[in-house]
Design an enzyme around this catalytic site. Sequence first.
Site, PDB file in Angstrom:
ATOM      1  N   GLY A 107       0.531 -34.870 -53.986  1.00 22.96           N
ATOM      2  CA  GLY A 107      -0.156 -35.625 -55.033  1.00 22.96           C
ATOM      3  C   GLY A 107      -0.960 -34.745 -55.972  1.00 22.96           C
ATOM      4  NE  ARG A 108      -5.537 -32.065 -53.199  1.00 29.14           N
ATOM      5  CZ  ARG A 108      -6.713 -31.674 -52.786  1.00 29.14           C
ATOM      6  NH1 ARG A 108      -7.630 -31.336 -53.660  1.00 29.14           N
ATOM      7  NH2 ARG A 108      -6.988 -31.602 -51.509  1.00 29.14           N
TER       8      ARG A 108
ATOM      9  NE  ARG B 158      -0.320 -24.947 -49.455  1.00 27.68           N
ATOM     10  CZ  ARG B 158      -0.793 -26.067 -48.960  1.00 27.68           C
ATOM     11  NH1 ARG B 158      -2.038 -26.130 -48.532  1.00 27.68           N
ATOM     12  NH2 ARG B 158      -0.035 -27.137 -48.882  1.00 27.68           N
TER      13      ARG B 158
ATOM     14  NE  ARG C   4       4.038 -30.749 -46.576  1.00 25.90           N
ATOM     15  CZ  ARG C   4       2.796 -30.454 -46.904  1.00 25.90           C
ATOM     16  NH1 ARG C   4       1.807 -30.979 -46.249  1.00 25.90           N
ATOM     17  NH2 ARG C   4       2.540 -29.661 -47.914  1.00 25.90           N
TER      18      ARG C   4
ATOM     19  CG  ASP D 199      -0.016 -35.430 -44.033  1.00 24.94           C
ATOM     20  OD1 ASP D 199      -0.490 -36.016 -43.049  1.00 24.94           O
ATOM     21  OD2 ASP D 199      -0.689 -35.117 -45.029  1.00 24.94           O
ATOM     22  CG  ASN D 200      -2.419 -31.866 -43.393  1.00 27.29           C
ATOM     23  OD1 ASN D 200      -1.747 -31.847 -44.417  1.00 27.29           O
ATOM     24  ND2 ASN D 200      -3.606 -32.437 -43.323  1.00 27.29           N
TER      25      ASN D 200
ATOM     26  CG  ASP E 242      -2.846 -29.324 -46.507  1.00 25.22           C
ATOM     27  OD1 ASP E 242      -3.014 -28.627 -47.520  1.00 25.22           O
ATOM     28  OD2 ASP E 242      -2.284 -30.425 -46.527  1.00 25.22           O
TER      29      ASP E 242
HETATM   30  P1  AMP Z   1      -4.559 -33.698 -47.657  1.00 29.17           P
HETATM   31  O1  AMP Z   1      -5.668 -34.373 -46.962  1.00 29.17           O
HETATM   32  O2  AMP Z   1      -5.011 -32.609 -48.626  1.00 29.17           O
HETATM   33  O3  AMP Z   1      -3.505 -33.207 -46.733  1.00 29.17           O
HETATM   34  O4  AMP Z   1      -3.895 -34.790 -48.601  1.00 29.17           O
HETATM   35  C1  AMP Z   1      -3.357 -35.988 -48.124  1.00 29.17           C
HETATM   36  C2  AMP Z   1      -2.581 -36.669 -49.230  1.00 29.17           C
HETATM   37  O5  AMP Z   1      -3.445 -37.040 -50.310  1.00 29.17           O
HETATM   38  C3  AMP Z   1      -1.490 -35.807 -49.852  1.00 29.17           C
HETATM   39  O6  AMP Z   1      -0.425 -36.644 -50.176  1.00 29.17           O
HETATM   40  C4  AMP Z   1      -2.180 -35.264 -51.076  1.00 29.17           C
HETATM   41  O7  AMP Z   1      -1.256 -34.863 -52.068  1.00 29.17           O
HETATM   42  C5  AMP Z   1      -3.022 -36.448 -51.533  1.00 29.17           C
HETATM   43  N1  AMP Z   1      -4.187 -36.034 -52.331  1.00 29.17           N
HETATM   44  C6  AMP Z   1      -5.293 -35.390 -51.896  1.00 29.17           C
HETATM   45  N2  AMP Z   1      -6.164 -35.184 -52.913  1.00 29.17           N
HETATM   46  C7  AMP Z   1      -5.608 -35.711 -54.028  1.00 29.17           C
HETATM   47  C8  AMP Z   1      -6.002 -35.813 -55.401  1.00 29.17           C
HETATM   48  N3  AMP Z   1      -7.165 -35.319 -55.853  1.00 29.17           N
HETATM   49  N4  AMP Z   1      -5.146 -36.431 -56.256  1.00 29.17           N
HETATM   50  C9  AMP Z   1      -3.974 -36.918 -55.829  1.00 29.17           C
HETATM   51  N5  AMP Z   1      -3.541 -36.844 -54.557  1.00 29.17           N
HETATM   52  C10 AMP Z   1      -4.336 -36.256 -53.664  1.00 29.17           C
HETATM   53 MG    MG Z   2      -1.879 -32.220 -46.564  1.00 23.99          MG
END
Ligand code: AMP
Ligand code: MG
Length: 383
Positions: free
Chosen positions: A84-85, A163, A170, A228-229, A238
Amino acid sequence: MRQMKPEFPFPEAMPELAHPAVGEATPSPELLVLNESLAQELGLDPEWLRSDEGIAFLLGQRGGYALAYAGHQFGQYSPLLGDGRALLLGSYGGFELQSKGIGRTPFSRGGDGRGPLDAMLREYLISEYMHAVGISTTRALAVLSTGRKIQRRMVVPAGVVVRVARSHLRVGTFELVSRSGTPEMLSRLEEYAWGIFPGGRDGVAARQCKTVAEWMGVGFVHGVMNTDNCSISGETIDYGPCAFLDTHDPAACFSSIDTQKRYAYGRQPAILQWNLAQLGFTGDFVSMFSDALQEVFSRKLGTADPMGINEWFASLPGKDHTLAHAELPGENPQVIPRNFAVQRALDTANEGDLAPFLECLEVLLRPFEKPADVNWPPKVGLV
Ligand code: AMP
Ligand code: MG
């Protein structure tokens, strides 16, 4: 200045899982930290990476792919997460480059696709430390500031971390395809994955057991062991609310959102077992993990006596995890990223001064050396 063209083996093998996207425009981007030796290992020219063209590339503004995956987050299944980012920028020398914090993608849902600069610097520092102590991990190539401020708990500067991983596959990628894809897609994914990482699901389990056993050795608490991590390669991936133990405590948990302490230090092996079950691993986890832990602690203690290791582990609660090991004749880091020292370096970076961050990084990249300054690291947790 010429630059090597990236390869895109994963998007080519699994186009259904790779959505082309472009990083958003940034008001005044600046390359704050560049890992020149890693750039050279990958065949990337550091001078080019510092150029306007290189910076645009690192910000995903020349294009990349957001990858789809699903995952269990805190035990609950989310059928579609995805980057998502973040964008996959391509593969260099067998390693994937991914840029995180580049703006919205087709998987952003309600999010802004951005990230706080201090979180990106934190990922750089801790992943490079993990690499320096010999733990399988994604590495950090660069951190950039974008010149934008974003609203989190407070208004903070935004940043991007680039990175490097053997792969961004995953457990959640497999969950998505096995639950929502076709059998043909699943066998194509397996063919791709086991072509790079042999051994199928048993291989994933073996690599992950080794990695998590190493975490237990250095007192690392990942903090968000969602599926997912959990990487197919076994790389630690992550870096969010992760931290290192000061006082050894199996219940230690540093994530404010983990109210159940699901991902506490002492629960990490059990969570790994659960994650591997979601992948469809059916082997003997308990003996695989205890062998991995045995190997790590034999090295740390300088003995292969299993009774000695059990007694040692039982004696740790209440002691400073790092210092208790640092005094032994085995192979043990003398320094860890102490939480409060990291926080102080990041707070200063947020105010525009990177010097304490760079000093902290320099010490942490030589983890087996006792730092000349006896006050480093400050013994928080003991006072
Ligand atoms: P994470 O906790 O970083 O592993 O993220 C979990 C999910 O949330 C993943 O699908 C990320 O891409 C999404 N995500 C986290 N932060 C953001 C953000 N600021 N904008 C959009 N998606 C996000
Ligand atoms: Mg993640």
